[in-house]
Enzyme design. Structure first.
Site, PDB file in Angstrom:
ATOM      1  N   ASP A 252      -9.780  -5.402  -4.519  1.00  0.00           N
ATOM      2  CA  ASP A 252      -8.819  -4.084  -3.911  1.00  0.00           C
ATOM      3  C   ASP A 252      -9.543  -2.797  -4.136  1.00  0.00           C
ATOM      4  OD1 ASP A 252      -6.473  -2.884  -2.758  1.00  0.00           O
ATOM      5  OD2 ASP A 252      -5.158  -4.438  -4.213  1.00  0.00           O
TER       6      ASP A 252
ATOM      7  N   SER B 285       1.008  -0.855  -0.062  1.00  0.00           N
ATOM      8  CA  SER B 285      -0.107   0.209   0.126  1.00  0.00           C
ATOM      9  C   SER B 285       0.795   1.256   0.143  1.00  0.00           C
ATOM     10  CB  SER B 285      -0.948  -0.365   1.221  1.00  0.00           C
ATOM     11  OG  SER B 285      -1.584   0.835   1.175  1.00  0.00           O
TER      12      SER B 285
ATOM     13  N   HIS C 295      -7.520  -5.968  -0.609  1.00  0.00           N
ATOM     14  CA  HIS C 295      -6.300  -5.106   0.103  1.00  0.00           C
ATOM     15  C   HIS C 295      -4.989  -6.134   0.540  1.00  0.00           C
ATOM     16  CE1 HIS C 295      -4.199  -1.455  -0.669  1.00  0.00           C
ATOM     17  NE2 HIS C 295      -4.080  -1.257   1.030  1.00  0.00           N
TER      18      HIS C 295
END
Length: 295
Positions: A246, A106, A273
């Protein structure tokens, strides 16, 4: 399994780190950068599984978070990409690592890309997991995903964002509907993910300054960030990871695939995610397979 924890001194602060495995094993070590900005290493702890292959795995908490120095009273403009790049450089130097692979998840993948465009001599491989190439694309994707939420959830989110009451329990409850679909589909979330969630609640300084109150309401200093025009400078082999559900949708990842010359992309069909949590064994096998040629 050998495990070593410690602190790297950094500009008068301390960066906590943990090394799982032996940095002198002869295999390329993997450094793991967590997301946020403002998370902790806990939710990406599963990558330590790769140490079973003989590869040392380095986790750390970025300054302001977790077991590293917290700075709740500093000005929001203290928290910059440059700060976290310097911290990563410092950690690599402190651990006396010459060659390494870097995995960023991320925000950590955004940081990893920023690190890679500088073409550091020791970086041999890059893994960008569940990361957008720009926050404009991230926000566009978030808006689309929000429109698919139940109408009453959408209305609750918008009402509190407009009123500036995003710290309310009602807003948080509505946000959890989004998170269960697009952040972690394993419900209830595993203990390591919950530890990170609790840590953010206890000290949201970095998250609020750079991101905002939620994953999909980005009003912090990172809101205009983009690396798209600099991606051709990434010359090391790169693996992209994302999940079918995601919040980092394919549109947010596509510029990485287009702009990096030596790149491959794995989408995990049952994940959002956090494929490293949602499809742990398959994700570890994917990363291990990518890194295998590097020793």
């Amino acid at each position: 399994m050998q495990v070593r924890e410690g602190y790297a001194e950094f500009r008068g602060y301390r960066t906590w780190f943990r090394v799982t495995g032996d940095l002198n094993s002869g295999r390329l070590p993997l450094i793991v950068a967590h997301g946020g900005p403002g998370c902790t290493h806990d939710y990406v702890d599963s990558f330590k599984d790769l140490a079973a292959t003989g590869r040392a795995v380095v986790h750390y908490d970025q300054v302001g978070n977790g077991r590293s120095t917290h700075l709740p009273g500093v000005s929001p403009d203290f928290w910059t990409v440059a700060l976290f790049l310097a911290e990563l450089d410092n950690l690599i130097e402190h651990l006396e690592i010459s060659d390494y692979a870097l995995l960023g998840q991320s925000w950590g993948g955004m940081l990893g890309a920023e690190h890679a465009v500088r073409q550091p001599a020791g970086l041999k491989a890059l893994i960008i997991a569940n990361s957008p190439a720009s926050m404009a694309l991230w926000s566009e994707a978030a808006d689309e995903l929000r429109q698919a939420l139940p109408r009453e959830v959408q209305a609750t989110l918008l009402r509190h964002e407009t009123a500036g009451t995003t710290d309310s329990a009602e807003y948080h409850a509505a946000a959890e509907v989004f998170y269960a679909r697009h952040v972690c589909r394993v419900q209830p979330v595993p203990a390591e993910v919950e530890r990170t969630n609790v840590a953010i609640e206890e000290d949201p300084t970095v998250y609020h300054a750079m991101n905002g109150p939620t994953e999909f309401h980005v009003i912090g200093s990172m809101r205009h960030w983009s690396i798209i025009d600099r991606l051709p400078r990434i010359l090391v082999p790169t693996l992209l990871i994302s999940g079918r559900f995601d919040e980092a949708t394919p549109a947010t990842v596509q510029p990485f695939a287009d702009g990096i010359s030596d790149v491959r992309w794995q989408i995990f069909e049952q994940s959002s995610h956090m494929p490293h949590v949602e499809e742990r064994e398959a994700c570890m096998a994917c990363v291990d397979g990518f890194l295998a040629p590097f020793g």
